[in-house]
Motif scaffolding. Structure first.
Motif, mmCIF file in Angstrom:
data_model
loop_
_atom_site.group_PDB
_atom_site.id
_atom_site.type_symbol
_atom_site.label_atom_id
_atom_site.label_comp_id
_atom_site.label_asym_id
_atom_site.label_seq_id
_atom_site.Cartn_x
_atom_site.Cartn_y
_atom_site.Cartn_z
ATOM 1 N N SER A 579 -1.449 7.094 1.761
ATOM 2 C CA SER A 579 -2.037 7.833 0.930
ATOM 3 C C SER A 579 -1.890 7.036 -0.190
ATOM 4 C CB SER A 579 -0.616 8.464 1.163
ATOM 5 O OG SER A 579 0.552 8.356 0.833
ATOM 6 N N HIS A 580 -0.711 5.706 -0.305
ATOM 7 C CA HIS A 580 -1.017 4.875 -1.591
ATOM 8 C C HIS A 580 -0.837 3.746 -1.449
ATOM 9 C CE1 HIS A 580 2.643 6.198 -0.293
ATOM 10 N NE2 HIS A 580 3.108 5.326 -0.578
ATOM 11 N N PRO A 594 12.265 -12.258 7.696
ATOM 12 C CA PRO A 594 10.810 -10.485 7.882
ATOM 13 C C PRO A 594 9.759 -11.393 6.934
ATOM 14 C CG PRO A 594 12.407 -9.638 7.357
ATOM 15 C CD PRO A 594 12.968 -10.835 7.184
ATOM 16 N N ASN A 595 8.108 -11.216 7.961
ATOM 17 C CA ASN A 595 6.692 -10.995 6.622
ATOM 18 C C ASN A 595 6.739 -9.718 6.313
ATOM 19 O OD1 ASN A 595 7.110 -13.703 8.192
ATOM 20 N ND2 ASN A 595 5.532 -12.946 10.089
ATOM 21 N N THR A 596 6.172 -10.045 4.952
ATOM 22 C CA THR A 596 5.223 -8.875 3.717
ATOM 23 C C THR A 596 4.143 -8.427 4.732
ATOM 24 O OG1 THR A 596 5.388 -10.207 2.641
ATOM 25 C CG2 THR A 596 7.558 -8.214 2.997
ATOM 26 N N ILE A 597 3.638 -7.491 4.006
ATOM 27 C CA ILE A 597 1.825 -7.711 3.736
ATOM 28 C C ILE A 597 1.794 -6.558 2.414
ATOM 29 C CG2 ILE A 597 -0.144 -7.040 5.230
ATOM 30 C CD1 ILE A 597 1.067 -7.837 7.716
ATOM 31 N N ARG A 598 0.660 -6.672 1.890
ATOM 32 C CA ARG A 598 1.089 -5.382 1.145
ATOM 33 C C ARG A 598 -1.021 -4.785 1.694
ATOM 34 N NH1 ARG A 598 3.415 -5.102 -3.650
ATOM 35 N NH2 ARG A 598 5.021 -6.709 -4.172
ATOM 36 N N VAL A 599 -0.705 -3.365 2.113
ATOM 37 C CA VAL A 599 -2.506 -2.981 1.638
ATOM 38 C C VAL A 599 -2.497 -1.785 0.194
ATOM 39 C CG1 VAL A 599 -1.258 -2.988 4.157
ATOM 40 C CG2 VAL A 599 -0.369 -1.109 3.043
ATOM 41 N N ALA A 600 -3.624 -1.169 0.516
ATOM 42 C CA ALA A 600 -3.654 -0.487 -0.612
ATOM 43 C C ALA A 600 -4.387 1.093 0.097
ATOM 44 C CB ALA A 600 -5.298 -1.420 -1.273
ATOM 45 N N ALA A 620 7.757 0.556 6.128
ATOM 46 C CA ALA A 620 6.996 0.571 4.745
ATOM 47 C C ALA A 620 7.706 0.623 3.121
ATOM 48 C CB ALA A 620 6.273 2.056 5.142
ATOM 49 N N ALA A 621 7.532 0.786 2.562
ATOM 50 C CA ALA A 621 8.515 0.121 0.962
ATOM 51 C C ALA A 621 7.645 1.040 0.052
ATOM 52 C CB ALA A 621 8.717 -1.665 0.633
ATOM 53 N N SER A 622 8.322 2.128 -0.690
ATOM 54 C CA SER A 622 7.269 2.630 -1.004
ATOM 55 C C SER A 622 8.396 3.379 -2.589
ATOM 56 C CB SER A 622 5.994 3.596 -1.004
ATOM 57 O OG SER A 622 5.273 4.590 -1.611
ATOM 58 N N CYS A 623 7.797 3.739 -3.680
ATOM 59 C CA CYS A 623 8.185 3.922 -4.689
ATOM 60 C C CYS A 623 8.526 5.424 -4.643
ATOM 61 C CB CYS A 623 8.092 3.460 -6.169
ATOM 62 S SG CYS A 623 6.830 4.074 -6.464
ATOM 63 N N HIS A 624 7.879 6.089 -3.445
ATOM 64 C CA HIS A 624 7.436 7.505 -3.228
ATOM 65 C C HIS A 624 8.300 7.638 -1.982
ATOM 66 C CE1 HIS A 624 4.913 7.190 -6.624
ATOM 67 N NE2 HIS A 624 3.190 7.250 -6.101
ATOM 68 N N SER A 641 0.062 5.286 10.491
ATOM 69 C CA SER A 641 -0.649 5.726 8.659
ATOM 70 C C SER A 641 0.335 5.999 8.226
ATOM 71 C CB SER A 641 -1.531 7.432 9.163
ATOM 72 O OG SER A 641 -0.518 7.815 9.919
ATOM 73 N N PHE A 642 0.354 6.278 7.266
ATOM 74 C CA PHE A 642 1.536 6.062 5.972
ATOM 75 C C PHE A 642 1.249 7.632 4.923
ATOM 76 C CE2 PHE A 642 3.316 1.848 8.095
ATOM 77 C CZ PHE A 642 3.953 2.617 8.386
ATOM 78 N N SER A 643 2.303 8.059 5.058
ATOM 79 C CA SER A 643 1.477 9.443 3.534
ATOM 80 C C SER A 643 3.199 9.372 2.985
ATOM 81 C CB SER A 643 0.660 10.370 4.182
ATOM 82 O OG SER A 643 1.786 11.709 5.502
#
Length: 691
Positions: A579-580, A594-600, A620-624, A641-643
């Motif tokens: 969703s973000h 750990p490996n990291t990947i940025r997704v849009a 997943a890591a997010s400010c929300h 999916s992540f929302s």
């Protein structure tokens, strides 16, 4: 040295345990040898044989880790390899009765005596004395350079001088490239210098000594002895004094000769106007001009005499590592033509027929011809000087193309242009034989029995007759060559499939001389037999849910040897809907970083790098705040999916602007999509204290 006792001698036991085990294919032969060897009595410990590496008094210990002790039985089989301890001691266990040899291996240049020890092991009382090796010295490696070159003169005598006593310790001479070595040199301080007789007319040195210290290893000076240069002389026959020789080249500094000054008004240099002579020599009564201390390199010598026409009009010369006394290389008038005919290896060709023919259009039909002597040289007497001649050389199995000369002199050897190559094409009928490497070479056709002969230039050629192809290197006449159609097997593997199981839809296509396709097995192997030699492109199809280093490989050297290809999997694919924007992390292997990947925001295709394999958990890591911050991938191509369950909102307000009065709190109601989303109480800012 004492006998081996594996219980108390713990340190030796540890040393033995550090020895690498032999490869599995070698274990069976070693076990058979051990079983077949005459053993010591049952229950007895192995006999320990050993000693020390002795050094000259006061010498610094070398790096013993560069040395190994080797034990051989009487049949010459290697039975044991041991290190040397830091104090120079060694010991090897002997498990067999009989005659044994102990050898000490060391770097080249380290001089050890004796070469080995012969040991007879009969019982536990054998090997009661130390078996010592003496490290008597090391090697000094160096070189002599001729100024202007990177190599030096061969057979130059050199002396090794002890700097403390001034005495001559050893003598040696340089090899073909000017390199030298002194062996069995004990530790000390030395000087290497030329060992030439005084006043013997030897070449002068720009650097005539090298100081070198020998401690506990071979020594190599950082510089080289440098020869200034050599004498060069050239003569004019039947001219005597007064002829001028102009020297052209790159290195002028240091050459001893007369400066060119203003040339004779009639002097015309055959070289480009941009080239200027370095210096000039005038011939004496003997007709010879001399130059001194000419550095190594390429030069051109141009002669001039006001009363004669000198041939040739220039002479290219190379100064290497010795005086170059060329004799009477120039001739007055042009009535004599000299030359030399050599084969592909530079050896003289005796009996080669040399013919000089009048230029095309000449009214004369006569020709001048001769055969070369044992040294390959020929001398042709011409009745008068001509403007040009056509030279034709003939010799069995070699082809000399017609050559033309305008100078009436050959300053270089005449060499063959092509060589006769003969062989047989097997089972191909009457077909042309061509060189793929040199398409301009005239093709030859096979006879009814398949035999053929073709003239080829020296070097690498790929011969083709029909679908038969063979690579050869031509350096002279060749016979007995066989051409037949050959096919090659191309094997390969796919490396890195998740879980070691490759997808069933993988297949490899090889395109080039022919096109063929083969499936890839579950373990990643594939095979394409029966390929013609040539250039191919290998393409991998299928496996769309995997990531690949490359799906296409170029095969440019498929010849008559089997070829192995490799396609590599770099990871597997997955699809993420979000969703973000957010950041995903995963562990490619247990305990790995750990490996990291940025997704849009939206749907994103990602590649998870090897050695990661499904099942795999994504975090997943997010400010929300997310509804769920982990998801599990069960197989390649899975979608997750992540929302966001809640969004972070930051508020900032200017207190007076929102109607707050001094000392009273203000309540703010927050709505989202027209619905209440929360209340916030803002406290008034603290009042500042008036002074």
């Amino acid at each position: 040295m004492p006998m081996f006792n594996l219980q108390p001698e713990k340190q030796m036991s540890q040393n033995l345990s550090l020895k690498p085990s032999p490869p599995l294919p070698l274990l069976l032969p070693l076990l058979l040898l051990l079983l077949a060897a005459p053993r010591l009595s049952a229950g007895q410990d192995p006999v320990g044989c050993g000693g020390f590496v002795r050094l000259p008094q006061g010498a610094k210990a070398p790096n013993y880790a560069r040395m190994r002790v080797q034990l051989y039985n009487e049949r010459g089989n290697l039975r044991f390899v041991s290190d040397i301890s830091p104090n120079g001691a060694y010991s090897v266990p002997v498990y067999e009765r009989g005659q044994h040899t102990i050898r000490l291996s060391a770097p080249d240049g380290w001089h050890l005596e004796p070469e080995n020890h012969q040991v007879a092991v009969l019982d536990q009382d054998s090997c009661q004395r130390d078996l010592d090796f003496r490290l008597l010295g090391y090697a000094i490696y160096g070189s002599v350079h001729t100024r202007g070159l990177r190599t030096g003169p061969p057979d130059l005598p050199l002396a090794l001088i002890d700097r403390r006593s001034g005495s001559k310790l050893a003598a040696n001479s340089t090899d073909a490239d000017g390199k030298f070595v002194f062996v069995r040199v004990p530790p000390g301080q030395y000087t290497v210098r030329p060992d030439l007789p005084a006043g013997g007319g030897a070449a002068a040195f720009e650097k005539d000594r090298l100081d070198v210290d020998v401690a506990n290893d071979n020594a190599k000076p950082g510089e080289a002895l440098v020869v200034k240069g050599f004498a060069v002389s050239a003569g004019l026959a039947d001219v005597g004094a007064g002829a001028q020789l102009y020297l052209y080249g790159a290195l002028a500094d240091g050459v001893k000769c007369e400066k060119p000054g203003k040339p004779h008004p009639e002097f015309r240099s055959p070289l480009p106007p941009t080239e200027r002579p370095l210096c000039r020599a005038v011939t004496g009564a003997d007709g010879v001009g001399r130059f001194v201390d000419v550095p190594g390199g390429e030069y051109t010598l141009v002669p001039f005499h006001p009363d004669y026409r000198i041939e040739p009009d220039r002479l290219s010369l190379r100064v290497r590592h010795a005086d170059l006394h060329m004799g009477s290389v120039f001739k007055a008038t042009g009535v004599v033509l000299r030359g030399r005919v050599v084969g592909p290896d530079g050896a003289a060709l005796s009996g080669a027929h040399v013919r000089l023919v009048e230029p095309q259009g000449s009214s004369s039909s006569s020709s001048i011809e001769t055969d070369t002597g044992a040294d390959g040289r020929f001398l042709l007497h011409c009745p008068e000087r001509r403007s040009s001649w056509t030279v034709q050389v003939t010799y069995p199995d070699m082809l000399f193309l017609p050559g033309r000369t305008d100078s009436l002199a050959f300053s270089t050897d005449i060499r063959p242009d092509k060589f006769r190559v003969c062989g047989r094409a097997e089972g191909l009928g009457v077909r042309p034989v061509t060189s793929l490497s040199a398409p301009d070479i005239e093709a030859s056709e096979t006879e009814q029995d398949g035999t053929f002969c073709i003239y080829l230039t020296a070097g690498r050629h790929v011969l083709r007759c029909g679908r038969a192809q063979r690579e050869i290197t031509v350096s002279g006449p060749t016979t007995g060559l066989l051409l037949k159609e050959q096919r090659v097997e191309v094997n390969g593997k796919v490396v890195g499939c998740p879980g070691g199981q490759c997808p069933a839809d993988l297949q490899v296509t090889l395109s080039g001389e022919e096109t063929s396709t083969a499936p890839v097995t579950a373990n990643g192997a594939f095979s394409l037999p029966g390929q013609l030699p040539g250039t191919y492109t290998a393409t991998l199809a299928g496996g769309d849910l995997l990531c690949w280093a490359s799906r296409q490989l170029q095969v440019t050297d498929l010849s008559n040897k089997p070829k192995t290809l490799e396609f590599r999997v770099t990871g597997f694919k997955a699809f993420v809907s979000s969703s973000h924007d957010l950041e995903l992390s995963y562990s490619p292997a247990a305990g790995a970083k750990p490996n990291t990947i940025r997704v849009a925001q939206g749907r994103t295709e990602i590649c998870l790098d090897s050695p990661a394999t499904p099942p795999l958990q994504l975090r997943a890591a997010s400010c929300h705040r997310l509804a769920a911050d982990t998801a599990k991938l069960e197989r390649p191509g899975d979608s997750v999916s992540f929302s966001a369950a809640a969004f972070l909102v930051r508020l900032a307000a200017d207190y007076p602007d929102i109607g707050g009065r001094s000392g009273e709190p203000v309540r703010i109601d927050l709505t989202a999509d027209g619905k209440p989303a929360g209340q916030f109480n803002l406290k008034p800012p603290a009042k500042s204290q008036e002074p």
